[in-house]
Scaffold this motif. Sequence first.
Motif, mmCIF file in Angstrom:
data_model
loop_
_atom_site.group_PDB
_atom_site.id
_atom_site.type_symbol
_atom_site.label_atom_id
_atom_site.label_comp_id
_atom_site.label_asym_id
_atom_site.label_seq_id
_atom_site.Cartn_x
_atom_site.Cartn_y
_atom_site.Cartn_z
ATOM 1 N N TYR A 121 48.159 5.498 35.827
ATOM 2 C CA TYR A 121 47.459 5.817 34.591
ATOM 3 C C TYR A 121 48.314 6.716 33.707
ATOM 4 O O TYR A 121 48.532 6.445 32.535
ATOM 5 N N PHE A 125 51.247 5.020 32.210
ATOM 6 C CA PHE A 125 50.875 4.190 31.072
ATOM 7 C C PHE A 125 50.737 5.029 29.817
ATOM 8 O O PHE A 125 51.188 4.647 28.738
ATOM 9 N N CYS A 165 53.676 5.802 25.726
ATOM 10 C CA CYS A 165 53.394 5.841 24.296
ATOM 11 C C CYS A 165 53.202 7.284 23.835
ATOM 12 O O CYS A 165 52.121 7.847 23.981
ATOM 13 N N PRO A 166 54.261 7.875 23.304
ATOM 14 C CA PRO A 166 54.208 9.291 22.924
ATOM 15 C C PRO A 166 53.180 9.573 21.840
ATOM 16 O O PRO A 166 52.707 10.696 21.722
ATOM 17 N N SER A 167 52.849 8.554 21.076
ATOM 18 C CA SER A 167 51.890 8.798 20.000
ATOM 19 C C SER A 167 50.538 9.188 20.571
ATOM 20 O O SER A 167 49.761 9.888 19.932
ATOM 21 N N ARG A 168 50.296 8.786 21.800
ATOM 22 C CA ARG A 168 49.054 9.176 22.451
ATOM 23 C C ARG A 168 48.990 10.684 22.629
ATOM 24 O O ARG A 168 47.955 11.312 22.468
ATOM 25 N N GLN A 169 50.125 11.243 22.978
ATOM 26 C CA GLN A 169 50.167 12.686 23.185
ATOM 27 C C GLN A 169 49.917 13.432 21.887
ATOM 28 O O GLN A 169 49.200 14.426 21.868
ATOM 29 N N LEU A 170 50.514 12.921 20.834
ATOM 30 C CA LEU A 170 50.284 13.542 19.537
ATOM 31 C C LEU A 170 48.819 13.423 19.159
ATOM 32 O O LEU A 170 48.202 14.367 18.683
ATOM 33 N N LEU A 171 48.269 12.247 19.398
ATOM 34 C CA LEU A 171 46.873 12.004 19.073
ATOM 35 C C LEU A 171 45.994 12.957 19.862
ATOM 36 O O LEU A 171 45.040 13.536 19.342
ATOM 37 N N ARG A 213 46.833 15.888 21.015
ATOM 38 C CA ARG A 213 47.000 17.228 20.477
ATOM 39 C C ARG A 213 46.164 17.412 19.226
ATOM 40 O O ARG A 213 45.480 18.417 19.063
ATOM 41 N N ILE A 214 46.198 16.416 18.369
ATOM 42 C CA ILE A 214 45.465 16.491 17.121
ATOM 43 C C ILE A 214 43.955 16.445 17.368
ATOM 44 O O ILE A 214 43.182 17.101 16.680
ATOM 45 N N SER A 215 43.583 15.647 18.363
ATOM 46 C CA SER A 215 42.161 15.468 18.637
ATOM 47 C C SER A 215 41.524 16.693 19.277
ATOM 48 O O SER A 215 40.320 16.742 19.449
ATOM 49 N N ASP A 260 54.584 23.577 19.355
ATOM 50 C CA ASP A 260 54.901 22.335 18.662
ATOM 51 C C ASP A 260 55.480 22.573 17.277
ATOM 52 O O ASP A 260 55.738 21.624 16.544
#
Lengths: 146, 146
Positions: free
Chosen positions: A17, A20, A24-30, A32-34, A91
């Motif tokens: 998991y 997976f 996709c690093p954008s998930r991490q950014l998402l 953080r933002i979320s 960050d």
Amino acid sequence: MATTTAAQRRAQARVDYDAFLAVCPSRQLLARISDKWVGLVLCALGGSDPTMHAAEAVEGPRAMRYSELARRIAGVSQKMLTQTLRALERDGLVVRTVTPTVPVTVHYELTDLGRSLHLVMRDLKGWAEANMEEVFANRDAHDARA
Amino acid sequence: MATTTAAQRRAQARVDYDAFLAVCPSRQLLARISDKWVGLVLCALGGSDPTMHAAEAVEGPRAMRYSELARRIAGVSQKMLTQTLRALERDGLVVRTVTPTVPVTVHYELTDLGRSLHLVMRDLKGWAEANMEEVFANRDAHDARA
DNA sequence: CAGGATCCCGCTAGATACTG
DNA sequence: CAGTATCTAGCGGGATCCTG
């Protein structure tokens, strides 16, 4: 142990998991933002009070002290506030300035990067404010049929 | 009881906290949007695969079946997927269409409201993709000094 | 195939107390 | 004032089993 198999299967599943997610690093950014408080801190430092969404464009970004932030957000524990600020500093979204006065003074301020994110968040907040009523109406209608 | 005072103070504090949150409905919207899976479902139904952030504008919003969504998102449990979809349906962001075939077929599709939110989310995702490197560089630099 | 019900673990947020 | 340290409860979220 009898539970070893189950535990191992769990651990493996967890690894798969995470792997997976990691691709996709954008998930991490998402993620953080979320974060629950990130948006509020951003709004506070950006100059838009989340509770006063009317005239928010008047004041621009400004530096705030720790206790100022704590009061402004009102509901956050100092633990979460510190944690959130540290993450944002890490960050490069905020800068932390320590002034070694007698009782130490600490300021937090948005960086350019932080300000650019703040602008995007503003749009998101704008959508929320604009469509709040419709969403709540839908929600009520849906609950009424239940 | 000796602990009554403390318990009451806690309860009161809790109420105050909730009241504070309640007075600003935008917080609730923000919370809904900040949900871990909502963004991914939105992206999936909106036609932009979160793991393939390059050429995403090619395909527009489309209806997807439950199992399609589950496969696309890959990492979500059916519990969370169902829960997320129900919440989105409740808020009028997606429509759920049941086709009574022999094995039941269910489609999920964005509403106009959902599509409008998707556009905003896209911007957010755009920011994340554009500034990912800078954020990670800051993060590494910060960790290195530690 | 789509999803309801149930059990249960882990993590996170919050309360409390202490420090420089 | 601006944190740090520790403990704990609550709940988010996953696994598993079951149904129409």
